[in-house]
Scaffold this active site. Structure first.
Site, PDB file in Angstrom:
ATOM      1  N   HIS A  59       2.996   3.717  -8.902  1.00 21.00           N
ATOM      2  CA  HIS A  59       2.789   2.326  -9.300  1.00 21.00           C
ATOM      3  C   HIS A  59       3.997   1.799 -10.086  1.00 21.00           C
ATOM      4  CE1 HIS A  59      -1.201   2.666  -7.773  1.00 21.00           C
ATOM      5  NE2 HIS A  59      -1.610   3.499  -8.713  1.00 21.00           N
ATOM      6  N   LEU A  72      11.026 -20.581  -4.790  1.00 23.02           N
ATOM      7  CA  LEU A  72      10.065 -19.665  -4.175  1.00 23.02           C
ATOM      8  C   LEU A  72       8.774 -19.695  -4.970  1.00 23.02           C
ATOM      9  CD1 LEU A  72       9.416 -17.187  -2.224  1.00 23.02           C
ATOM     10  CD2 LEU A  72      10.167 -15.740  -4.122  1.00 23.02           C
ATOM     11  N   ASP A  91       0.822  -1.207   0.000  1.00 27.01           N
ATOM     12  CA  ASP A  91       0.000   0.000   0.000  1.00 27.01           C
ATOM     13  C   ASP A  91       0.860   1.262   0.000  1.00 27.01           C
ATOM     14  OD1 ASP A  91      -2.355   1.431   0.043  1.00 27.01           O
ATOM     15  OD2 ASP A  91      -2.500   1.420   2.229  1.00 27.01           O
TER      16      ASP A  91
END
Length: 230
Positions: free
Chosen positions: A30, A124, A13
């Site tokens: 962004h 991962l 966020d």
């Protein structure tokens, strides 16, 4: 017993607020935030984290102005195009959860292609929640269960809900200063340790992650049982 977490979830966020605080357009935040994701994936591989789940775009975000939404999706598309091979080379398996079909055929195909390229990797598992919400997941899973006229066991119901992620997150990190779950992977957070950081996502770095890991190492996780110190 090692206190290193197996699975970390992150609500990334603060991108837009970070940009506007610097007098820049929200889309700049962004763009910078997408680069931070790459850094944190690489960091997680170095630290031996097995699973990383990030909130890329919620169902609620779909109500944002069309210009910002279009840019968010274009950033994700570019990241897939530029980063899939790099993820594959690092041994990262990409999974995308959510209503990806609702984002259009081009992005949906790019997602599935990237998942196919990386599907056998074991170092991962990177799960990206895209056009996703915890309530959407619960409603969607319930509807699928109701399609089966046969009586279901508790184990079958549990499996239907839990298969969204490879495991429940040990840690949830939310950047940006807010203290809420914002409709993330709600079913999986029952015993997750929560860390809310004031740093906005574009400023998040390895040292912030390591600070959370150091704090987590001191936590006695009891899962409803009596702890050893009681």
């Amino acid at each position: 017993m090692s206190k290193k977490p197996k699975h970390i979830a992150i609500i990334m966020d603060g991108n837009g607020r970070w940009a506007t605080s610097l007098g820049k357009a929200r889309h700049v935040g962004h763009q910078v935030g997408s680069k931070v994701i790459r850094e944190i994936v690489e960091c997680s591989v170095r630290l031996g984290i097995q699973e990383l789940t990030v909130f890329g775009l919620s169902c609620d975000n779909m109500a944002r102005p069309q210009e910002e939404l279009h840019y968010l999706l274009s950033v994700f598309m570019r990241s897939l195009q530029e980063y899939t091979q790099e993820m594959h080379d690092m041994g990262v398996c990409l999974k995308v959860i959510g209503d990806v079909q609702g984002l259009g055929c081009e992005l949906s195909k790019a997602v599935r292609d990237a998942e196919e390229v990386t599907k056998t990797n074991k170092v991962l598992t990177l799960t990206v929640a895209l056009n996703f919400s915890g309530k959407w997941h619960i409603h969607h899973t319930t509807q699928k269960l109701l399609e089966n006229p046969v009586s279901l066991s508790d184990d079958q119901i549990e499996q239907a809900f839990s298969q969204l992620l490879p495991s429940d997150p040990d840690i949830l990190i939310r950047t940006g200063g807010e203290r809420r779950l914002s409709n993330f992977v709600l079913y999986h957070l029952a015993y997750t340790e929560l860390y809310f950081l004031d740093v906005k996502w574009p400023d998040f770095r390895q040292e912030h992650l390591e600070s959370v890991l150091a704090s987590y190492a001191k936590v006695e996780r009891r899962f409803g049982n009596v702890g050893v110190s009681v």
